[in-house]
Design an enzyme around this catalytic site. Structure first.
Site, mmCIF file in Angstrom:
data_model
loop_
_atom_site.group_PDB
_atom_site.id
_atom_site.type_symbol
_atom_site.label_atom_id
_atom_site.label_comp_id
_atom_site.label_asym_id
_atom_site.label_seq_id
_atom_site.Cartn_x
_atom_site.Cartn_y
_atom_site.Cartn_z
ATOM 1 N N TYR A 181 0.843 -1.204 0.000
ATOM 2 C CA TYR A 181 0.000 0.000 0.000
ATOM 3 C C TYR A 181 0.882 1.260 0.000
ATOM 4 O O TYR A 181 0.535 2.289 -0.570
ATOM 5 C CB TYR A 181 -0.972 -0.021 1.181
ATOM 6 C CG TYR A 181 -2.201 0.834 0.958
ATOM 7 C CD1 TYR A 181 -3.082 0.575 -0.088
ATOM 8 C CD2 TYR A 181 -2.489 1.901 1.800
ATOM 9 C CE1 TYR A 181 -4.208 1.358 -0.295
ATOM 10 C CE2 TYR A 181 -3.615 2.688 1.608
ATOM 11 C CZ TYR A 181 -4.466 2.412 0.555
ATOM 12 O OH TYR A 181 -5.581 3.198 0.359
ATOM 13 N N LYS A 203 -3.378 8.321 2.672
ATOM 14 C CA LYS A 203 -4.602 8.117 3.463
ATOM 15 C C LYS A 203 -4.430 8.635 4.897
ATOM 16 O O LYS A 203 -5.404 9.091 5.515
ATOM 17 C CB LYS A 203 -5.006 6.639 3.478
ATOM 18 C CG LYS A 203 -5.466 6.091 2.136
ATOM 19 C CD LYS A 203 -6.714 6.778 1.602
ATOM 20 C CE LYS A 203 -7.321 6.011 0.430
ATOM 21 N NZ LYS A 203 -8.370 6.798 -0.264
ATOM 22 N N SER A 223 -9.473 0.121 -9.460
ATOM 23 C CA SER A 223 -8.223 0.577 -8.831
ATOM 24 C C SER A 223 -7.410 -0.585 -8.294
ATOM 25 O O SER A 223 -6.191 -0.584 -8.363
ATOM 26 C CB SER A 223 -8.531 1.493 -7.648
ATOM 27 O OG SER A 223 -8.814 2.777 -8.102
#
Ligand code: NDP
Ligand code: N5H
Length: 257
Positions: free
Chosen positions: A158, A165, A198
């Site tokens: 990630y 985020k 995505s």
């Protein structure tokens, strides 16, 4: 739930196709009686959206182009929405982007440009959109964005999106403080893994789904509808006392070690 949002004008940003989280949200909001306004970036997304709306018998109030990377585009989109719809009651931000090559390997290898791109589209866009939408939220309102547990913990691959985020979640708290004065709430939904465009072709996605099925208290994945309904809750009067919050819709995965 039919009347939860009846007569409310809600802007939905980020439908790319039928798998999009924003499409799950659209269905929840439509069932709750909302008037829906959509923004899209790519022409392809607009075409997919129009087909989906048609197929499901949903009449959009407006469909407007908006590139979340471009302040002028955001300003123009909201001006158009404000002029035609009058008042905006709610906004769904369901937009993120990072270069695919930075979503693998070591976070330490993230380039400056890649870092800034992810922050720009995935985090700063909420700030710019809140500033513009606020001008038309004259009766108070609710803004909801989408986040992921990679903001709080290290989730392999990630990487640069984790930092984006984390900034997005902090922005939710700071924005909530600013616009709370106008009775506008700002919250985030932290969803479990969903197989969207995505997520397509990104290394390790299947492992994340298996981990949820194995470890989460509910021992199953979440689906689009569940994420859509929690967005609906946060947009509705039921959540009138909730702001600056990150609400997990992940079958409880975030609670277990
Ligand atoms: P989708 O690929 O369906 O949606 C991503 C959307 O982002 C697309 O509609 C795309 O529009 C839009 N977008 C990207 N860049 C821009 C830009 N510059 N301006 C305007 N729109 C842009 O994926 P998801 O539904 O999965 O993603 C939605 C949100 O949910 C993201 O914030 C994601 O991080 C978050 N999320 C996803 C999870 C998952 O497992 N899928 C889990 C937790 C959170 P276009 O194609 O037109 O460019
Ligand atoms: C741990 C994981 C798996 C690995 C990381 C995935 C991160 C995904 C997020 C970003 C937003 C994906 C992304 O930008 C993909 C683009 O590089 C390429 N795709 C596109 O350009 C398509 C066509 C368009 C529509 O996509 C966008 N974004 O515009 C996380 C997963 C388990 C959960 C997940 C997938 C989280 C998340 O935030 O989306």
């Amino acid at each position: 739930m039919t009347s939860l949002l009846s007569g409310k004008n809600i802007v939905v940003m980020g439908v790319a196709n039928n798998r999009s989280i924003a499409w799950g949200i659209t269905q929840s909001l439509h069932n709750a009686g909302a008037n829906l306004i959509f923004t899209y970036r790519q022409e392809r997304s607009k075409q997919k959206l129009n087909k989906l709306l048609d197929k499901h018998g949903i009449e959009p109030r407006m469909v407007v182009p908006c590139d979340a990377e471009d302040d002028q585009s955001i300003e123009q989109a909201f001006q158009k929405i404000g002029e035609e719809a009058g008042i905006i009651h709610g906004l769904v931000h369901s937009i993120a982007f990072a270069n695919a090559e930075e979503l693998q390997g070591e976070y330490a290898d993230t380039s400056r440009d890649g870092y800034l791109l992810a922050q720009n589209i995935s985090a700063y866009s909420l700030v710019a959109v809140t500033r513009e939408a606020r001008k038309y939220m004259t009766e108070g309102g609710s803004i909801v964005t989408q986040t992921y547990i990679g903001a709080e913990r290290v989730v392999p691959n990630y990487n640069v999106m984790g930092a984006a985020k984390a900034a997005l979640e902090a922005s939710v708290r700071y924005l909530a403080e600013d616009v709370g004065k106008d009775d506008i709430r700002v919250n985030a939904v932290s969803a479990g893994p969903l197989r969207t465009l995505s997520a397509k072709g990104i290394a390790g996605f299947n492992d994340k789904v298996s981990a949820v099925e194995e470890k989460a208290p509910l021992r199953r994945q979440v689906d689009q509808d569940q994420v859509g309904d929690v967005n609906l809750f946060l947009l509705s009067e039921l959540a009138r006392g909730v702001t600056g919050e990150v609400l997990h819709v992940d079958a409880g995965f975030h609670t277990v070690a």
